[in-house]
Scaffold this active site. Structure first.
Site, PDB file in Angstrom:
ATOM      1  N   ALA A  92      40.969  49.633  45.499  1.00  0.00           N
ATOM      2  CA  ALA A  92      41.179  49.597  46.943  1.00  0.00           C
ATOM      3  C   ALA A  92      42.400  50.473  47.243  1.00  0.00           C
ATOM      4  O   ALA A  92      43.251  50.682  46.369  1.00  0.00           O
ATOM      5  CB  ALA A  92      41.423  48.163  47.392  1.00  0.00           C
ATOM      6  N   GLY A 137      39.170  47.570  42.687  1.00  0.00           N
ATOM      7  CA  GLY A 137      37.943  47.676  43.490  1.00  0.00           C
ATOM      8  C   GLY A 137      36.908  48.610  42.869  1.00  0.00           C
ATOM      9  O   GLY A 137      35.716  48.496  43.178  1.00  0.00           O
ATOM     10  N   GLU A 140      35.128  46.506  40.502  1.00  0.00           N
ATOM     11  CA  GLU A 140      34.409  45.500  41.303  1.00  0.00           C
ATOM     12  C   GLU A 140      33.155  46.077  41.954  1.00  0.00           C
ATOM     13  O   GLU A 140      32.102  45.426  41.979  1.00  0.00           O
ATOM     14  CB  GLU A 140      35.361  44.917  42.356  1.00  0.00           C
ATOM     15  CG  GLU A 140      36.448  44.055  41.716  1.00  0.00           C
ATOM     16  CD  GLU A 140      37.506  43.592  42.705  1.00  0.00           C
ATOM     17  OE1 GLU A 140      38.196  44.452  43.295  1.00  0.00           O
ATOM     18  OE2 GLU A 140      37.636  42.378  42.915  1.00  0.00           O
ATOM     19  N   GLU A 160      45.158  44.382  39.419  1.00  0.00           N
ATOM     20  CA  GLU A 160      45.779  43.899  40.660  1.00  0.00           C
ATOM     21  C   GLU A 160      47.034  43.069  40.422  1.00  0.00           C
ATOM     22  O   GLU A 160      47.981  43.130  41.199  1.00  0.00           O
ATOM     23  CB  GLU A 160      44.766  43.090  41.490  1.00  0.00           C
ATOM     24  CG  GLU A 160      43.728  43.943  42.220  1.00  0.00           C
ATOM     25  CD  GLU A 160      42.493  44.243  41.381  1.00  0.00           C
ATOM     26  OE1 GLU A 160      42.535  44.060  40.138  1.00  0.00           O
ATOM     27  OE2 GLU A 160      41.476  44.663  41.953  1.00  0.00           O
TER      28      GLU A 160
END
Ligand code: CAA
Length: 286
Positions: A92, A137, A140, A160
Site C-alpha cells: 500500500a 499489499g 495480499e 507492515e
C-alpha cells in the site's frame, strides 16, 4: 459523452471516439492498463515510479478494470501483474497512508478489501504473475488471486510491523488459510521478506520462472485453462472458494448441485461426445 456510476461512486468518462470506432467502450485508467489477448485479459498495475504501490486511485482503477473484464465474457482468464522489472506491487502507498487518522485507515483497509474481494470473486480464474517485489499489499493482492506464479527475483513478505502497523488488506486472514497459522504468524510478526523459492516451498507460490519467461509461461497455463469448458471452470472455482469455509458435508452438497448444473450445458454434451468420438472438444462456453 456517457457517464456511468460505479459502486465506488466514481464517475467515469468514456472516450466516445473509441466506442464509436470499435463498438466497445474504452475505459481510461491512470494507474493500470488492461489488455485483451484473445480470451486472456492482462491487468497490469502501472505506477513504476512508486514500485506500483497501491494508493486509493490505483485501488479504484483496479476495481474498474475488474468491472471491465466482467463486461467482456469472451475473456476466460485474467492475469494480474505489475509494470516494470523490479516490482509487482511494493505494498500500500506509504506516503498516502502516513497522514491517515483511524477512520481514514479503516476506510482505506475496507477499500483494499473490496478491491481484493472483486478479484477473488471474479467468475473466471485470476493468475498472479509476480514479477518482482510483492510486499505488504503486494503479497495480499497476489493472495486474492486463484494462484501465484513468480519470477526468480520476486520477493514476498508482509513487512507492515516494521512500519508500526500490521497487514490491512486481508494478509492476516488469507495467508493463514493458505499456509497455516504458524508459518503465517512467523512471516507477519517478524515482517521478514522471503525469496520466490522460499515462497514456493511454503506453498504461497505455485511455480517460479526466470523473469523473462514468467509472462510467457503464465500465458501458456492461461491458454490451457481457456481451452477447457468455461462453465465447468467457473463452477469449479466457485465451488472451491465457497466450499472452503463450509463443513465438508455441506460443501459436498454444494458440489453435487453445481455438478448437476454442468449437465445442463452444451459444453458437457460436447466434451463427452468428443471423448467418445475420439476427437478434441469444441467448447462454446454455454
Ligand atoms: N509506498 C509508497 N512508495 C513506495 C513504496 C510504498 N509501499 N515502496 C516503494 N516506494 C517508492 C519509494 O519511496 C521510492 O520513491 P522515490 O524514488 O520517490 O524515493 C521508489 O518507490 C523506489 O523505491 P526505493 O528507492 O525504496 O527502492 P529500493 O530498491 O531501494 O527498495 C523496496 C525497494 C525494498 C521494495 C522498498 O521500496 C520498500 O521497502 N518499500 C516498502 C515496502 C513495504 O513496506 N510495503 C508495505 C506497505 S504497508 C501495507 O501494504 C499496508 C497494508 O497491508 C494495507
Amino acid at each position: 459523452m456517457e457517464l456511468i456510476i460505479y459502486p465506488t461512486n466514481r464517475l467515469i468518462d468514456y472516450a466516445t471516439t473509441d466506442s464509436e470506432q470499435t463498438g466497445r467502450q474504452k475505459m481510461e485508467y491512470k494507474n493500470i492498463s488492461l489488455a485483451f489477448e484473445g480470451e486472456i485479459g492482462i491487468l497490469m498495475i502501472n505506477r513504476p515510479k512508486s514500485l506500483n504501490a497501491l494508493n486509493i486511485e490505483t485501488l479504484k482503477d483496479i476495481q474498474m478494470g475488474i468491472q471491465e473484464v466482467k463486461e467482456h465474457p469472451e475473456v476466460k482468464v485474467l492475469i494480474l501483474t505489475g509494470a516494470g522489472e523490479k516490482a509487482f506491487v511494493a505494498g500500500a502507498d506509504i506516503t498516502e497512508m502516513k497522514g491517515m487518522n483511524s477512520l481514514q485507515a479503516v476506510q482505506f483497509s475496507k477499500l483494499g478489501h473490496l478491491t481484493l474481494r472483486m478479484i477473488q470473486d471474479l467468475d473466471r480464474p485470476v493468475i498472479a504473475a509476480v514479477n518482482g517485489f510483492a510486499l505488504g499489499g503486494g503479497t495480499e493482492i497476489a493472495l486474492a488471486c486463484d494462484f501465484i506464479y513468480a519470477s526468480e527475483n520476486a520477493r514476498f513478505g508482509l513487512p507492515e510491523v516494521t512500519l508500526g502497523i500490521f497487514p490491512g488488506f486481508g494478509g492476516t486472514q488469507r495467508l493463514p488459510r493458505l499456509i497455516g497459522k504458524g508459518k503465517a504468524k512467523e512471516l507477519i510478526l517478524t515482517g521478514k521478506t522471503i525469496s520466490a523459492e522460499e515462497a514456493s516451498q511454503m506453498g504461497i507460490v505455485n511455480r517460479v520462472f526466470p523473469q523473462d519467461s514468467l509472462m510467457g509461461e503464465t500465458k501458456k497455463v492461461a491458454t490451457q485453462i481457456v481451452a477447457n469448458g468455461a462453465i465447468g471452470v467457473r463452477l469449479a472455482k466457485m465451488v472451491m472458494d465457497t466450499g472452503f469455509n463450509m463443513d465438508l458435508e455441506e460443501a459436498c452438497t454444494l458440489e453435487s448441485y453445481a455438478f448437476g448444473i454442468g449437465f445442463a450445458t452444451e459444453d458437457q454434451k460436447e466434451g463427452m461426445t468428443a471423448f467418445v468420438e475420439k476427437r478434441k472438444p469444441n467448447f462454446k462456453g454455454r
